[in-house]
Design a protein around this motif. Structure first.
Motif, short mmCIF file in Angstrom:
data_model
loop_
_atom_site.label_atom_id
_atom_site.label_comp_id
_atom_site.label_asym_id
_atom_site.label_seq_id
_atom_site.Cartn_x
_atom_site.Cartn_y
_atom_site.Cartn_z
N LEU A 1 33.84 18.27 40.75
CA LEU A 1 34.13 17.35 39.67
C LEU A 1 32.87 17.23 38.82
O LEU A 1 31.83 16.79 39.30
N ASN A 2 32.96 17.66 37.56
CA ASN A 2 31.80 17.68 36.65
C ASN A 2 32.09 16.83 35.42
O ASN A 2 33.23 16.79 34.94
N THR A 3 31.06 16.21 34.92
CA THR A 3 31.17 15.50 33.64
C THR A 3 29.91 15.78 32.84
O THR A 3 28.82 15.93 33.40
N SER A 4 30.08 15.90 31.51
CA SER A 4 28.94 16.28 30.67
C SER A 4 29.05 15.65 29.29
O SER A 4 30.15 15.27 28.85
N PHE A 5 27.90 15.56 28.64
CA PHE A 5 27.84 15.11 27.26
C PHE A 5 27.27 16.25 26.43
O PHE A 5 26.21 16.80 26.75
N LEU A 6 27.97 16.62 25.36
CA LEU A 6 27.58 17.74 24.51
C LEU A 6 27.36 17.27 23.08
O LEU A 6 28.17 16.51 22.54
N HIS A 7 26.28 17.73 22.48
CA HIS A 7 25.99 17.43 21.08
C HIS A 7 25.63 18.72 20.37
O HIS A 7 24.73 19.46 20.80
N ARG A 8 26.35 19.01 19.28
CA ARG A 8 26.07 20.20 18.47
C ARG A 8 25.74 19.79 17.04
O ARG A 8 26.34 18.87 16.51
N GLU A 9 24.81 20.50 16.45
CA GLU A 9 24.56 20.42 15.00
C GLU A 9 24.74 21.82 14.44
O GLU A 9 24.01 22.75 14.83
N ILE A 10 25.71 22.00 13.56
CA ILE A 10 26.06 23.33 13.04
C ILE A 10 25.80 23.37 11.54
O ILE A 10 26.15 22.44 10.81
N SER A 11 25.20 24.47 11.08
CA SER A 11 24.90 24.61 9.66
C SER A 11 24.74 26.08 9.32
O SER A 11 24.81 26.95 10.20
N ASP A 12 24.50 26.38 8.03
CA ASP A 12 24.19 27.74 7.61
C ASP A 12 22.80 28.12 8.09
O ASP A 12 21.91 27.27 8.21
N PRO A 13 22.56 29.42 8.36
CA PRO A 13 21.19 29.86 8.67
C PRO A 13 20.31 29.76 7.44
O PRO A 13 20.80 29.63 6.31
N LEU B 1 26.40 16.30 34.96
CA LEU B 1 26.34 15.81 36.33
C LEU B 1 27.58 16.28 37.06
O LEU B 1 28.67 16.36 36.46
N GLY B 2 27.44 16.58 38.34
CA GLY B 2 28.60 17.04 39.09
C GLY B 2 28.43 16.85 40.57
O GLY B 2 27.30 16.74 41.09
N ILE B 3 29.55 16.77 41.27
CA ILE B 3 29.53 16.69 42.73
C ILE B 3 30.59 17.64 43.26
O ILE B 3 31.68 17.78 42.67
N GLY B 4 30.27 18.32 44.34
CA GLY B 4 31.19 19.28 44.92
C GLY B 4 31.34 19.04 46.41
O GLY B 4 30.45 18.49 47.07
N ILE B 5 32.46 19.46 46.94
CA ILE B 5 32.74 19.34 48.36
C ILE B 5 33.33 20.66 48.86
O ILE B 5 34.12 21.30 48.16
N ARG B 6 32.93 21.03 50.07
CA ARG B 6 33.50 22.23 50.70
C ARG B 6 34.26 21.76 51.95
O ARG B 6 33.66 21.57 53.02
N PRO B 7 35.57 21.59 51.82
CA PRO B 7 36.34 21.10 52.97
C PRO B 7 36.51 22.14 54.07
O PRO B 7 36.78 21.80 55.21
N SER B 8 36.39 23.43 53.71
CA SER B 8 36.48 24.50 54.70
C SER B 8 35.59 25.65 54.26
O SER B 8 34.96 25.60 53.20
N SER C 1 35.01 16.11 30.97
CA SER C 1 35.13 16.02 32.43
C SER C 1 36.08 17.11 32.91
O SER C 1 37.08 17.41 32.25
N GLU C 2 35.75 17.67 34.07
CA GLU C 2 36.49 18.85 34.54
C GLU C 2 36.61 18.84 36.05
O GLU C 2 35.67 18.50 36.77
N LEU C 3 37.79 19.22 36.52
CA LEU C 3 38.05 19.39 37.94
C LEU C 3 38.27 20.88 38.22
O LEU C 3 39.09 21.52 37.57
N VAL C 4 37.51 21.42 39.17
CA VAL C 4 37.55 22.86 39.48
C VAL C 4 37.92 23.05 40.95
O VAL C 4 37.33 22.42 41.84
N LEU C 5 38.89 23.90 41.21
CA LEU C 5 39.28 24.28 42.56
C LEU C 5 38.99 25.77 42.73
O LEU C 5 39.46 26.59 41.94
#
Length: 456
Positions: free
Chosen positions: A230-242, A216-223, A270-274
């Motif tokens: 501002l983004n936030t996310s949930f990540l789930h990984r399952e790692i194994s041998d092939p 989920l994220g929200i952005g603003i363009r002031p000019s 969570s991440e802030l991007v300029l």
């Protein structure tokens, strides 16, 4: 009558003497003393030979030295010829629009192709809906039962407090068993952190992964030129041998010494991007500068104790060389994960998906700091197609001061890309570098810039 016969006989002998292959006894050609004087006519006159000069060897050496530049120039001329063939491209684009858009409903579709030399191609489809300030998309691609991916996203743009705002959401899931990890450090085979097994026969190990991501994220363009996200996310990984192959991860690496394998990797991030972009159209190659800096924090959940601070920047300049249509594009990208508890899973090191010398399925170089340096010459073929010559190099190091202490993987090549007024649609390129030859075709999954959520 006799005089006429004598005259005809004279002309017959004259014509016979002029026919090729006609021969006469040597004593009938007393006037040619050079022939009479010898027995072997060919030996006396000399056999035909190819003319040579003193500078031939030098020219042959220069021919080999300048083979690559000549090939590049030939490529530019041939791509210019493509432009001449599709001069009436407006009609072609209109025909494509009639196929891919369902009238004026805002609904459309687009084929998805992801092919990289050495890997099985993935095929799929992208469905989208656009209406005024709302747009949504579903995209999926399938190679086989062990390699596939799907993503659904939606965004809504609105106006509040005299500013432009945008709300973004996405959910994705992908499965792959062909991800290849090459170790840690600028020279992974000599770096103890890579934890190669003593009996390892390859310089990489292949692992399987199922990855789910909700963002989920929200952005603003002031000019006009500035954006803040501002983004936030949930990540789930399952790692194994092939399931098969002699390059399985655990047969190449000592997994007891390498964090993150055969484990459930769950994180909130969570991440802030300029971002600052001075181009009049943010999706096209036009004069301007693009700068992006980010700062993020990742928190491990349940049995994942990892905590990571992520930071970095991505700077590109679009410098017009001629008539605002030919551009020199230097680019510098830096990514740095900082683990406060000094624990970093092997999949959490910085990635460089923009590097064109390897597939994104190859985690080629990893360390605490990762930098991509790129230079590109870009020119238009048509309104919807560009060509480019590029060179780039990838650097990694434990400390930022050591980034350029050693040469990194590099690649040079020729690229074609197609785009509409809003985004890039397709990209095809061929290159050669430290990792050998590479050919890549991407339709529907193509983009010059990607964020951290796109890291595999």
């Amino acid at each position: 009558m006799r005089n006429l016969l004598i005259l005809l006989l004279f002309f017959s002998l004259t014509l016979a003497a002029q026919q090729p292959g006609t021969q006469f006894p040597a004593d009938s050609l007393q006037s040619d003393s050079s022939i009479v004087a010898g027995d072997n006519v060919a030996a006396i006159r000399g056999a035909a030979q190819v003319a040579t000069s003193r500078g031939d060897d030098t020219r042959r050496i220069l021919h080999k030295i300048f083979w690559a530049p000549r090939l590049a120039i030939d490529g530019m001329l041939r791509t210019a010829a493509v432009s001449a063939v599709v001069l009436d491209e407006t009609r072609i684009i209109k025909k494509f629009s009639e196929v891919f858009y369902l009238g004026n409903t805002g609904i459309g579709w687009f084929p998805v192709i992801d092919f990289v030399s050495g890997f099985e191609p993935a095929l799929g489809m992208s469905l989208f809906y656009r209406k005024t300030y709302f747009k949504s998309r579903f995209k999926a691609a399938f190679a086989n039962k062990d390699i596939w991916r799907a993503r659904a996203s939606a965004s809504h743009t609105f106006f509040a407090y005299n500013k432009v705002w945008q709300f973004n959401s996405s959910i994705r899931i992908d499965k792959s068993d062909n991800l290849r990890f090459y170790g840690i450090g600028s020279d992974p085979l000599l770096d103890n952190r890579s934890a190669f097994r003593p009996d390892a026969t390859l310089d990489y190990g292949r692992f399987a992964q199922i990855r789910s991501l909700v963002e989920l994220g929200i952005g603003i363009r002031p000019s006009a030129n500035w954006e803040l996200f501002l983004n936030t996310s949930f990540l789930h990984r399952e790692i194994s041998d092939p399931s098969d192959g002699d390059d399985a991860f655990s047969t190449i690496f000592d997994v007891s010494k390498l964090e993150g394998f055969d484990a459930s990797n769950r994180k909130w991030y969570s991440e802030l991007v300029l971002r600052m972009d001075t181009r009049p159209n943010l999706r096209r190659v036009l004069p301007g500068v693009r700068k992006e800096a980010y700062l993020g924090y990742s928190l491990g959940l349940e049995d994942d104790p990892g905590r990571i601070i992520r930071t970095g920047f991505d700077v590109s300049a679009f410098l017009p060389v001629y008539a605002n249509t030919r551009f020199l594009i230097p680019r510098l990208v830096l990514d740095a994960p900082i683990p406060p508890n000094d624990r970093l899973d092997f999949v959490d090191y910085a990635r460089q998906p923009a590097f064109r010398g390897k597939s994104r399925s190859d985690i080629l170089r990893n360390d605490r700091h990762s930098m991509l340096a790129s230079i590109e010459y870009n020119w238009p073929l048509t309104y919807h197609m560009n060509a480019a010559l590029f060179f780039e190099e990838l650097f990694v190091a434990r400390e930022i001061s050591e980034l350029f202490s050693e040469r990194g993987p590099w690649v040079a090549g020729l690229q074609l890309d197609m785009h509409n007024p809003y985004s890039e649609l397709a990209r095809i390129y061929a290159g050669y570098g430290s990792e050998g030859l590479i050919f890549k075709l991407k339709i529907g999954f193509s983009s010059r810039y990607t964020d951290r959520s796109e890291w595999k």
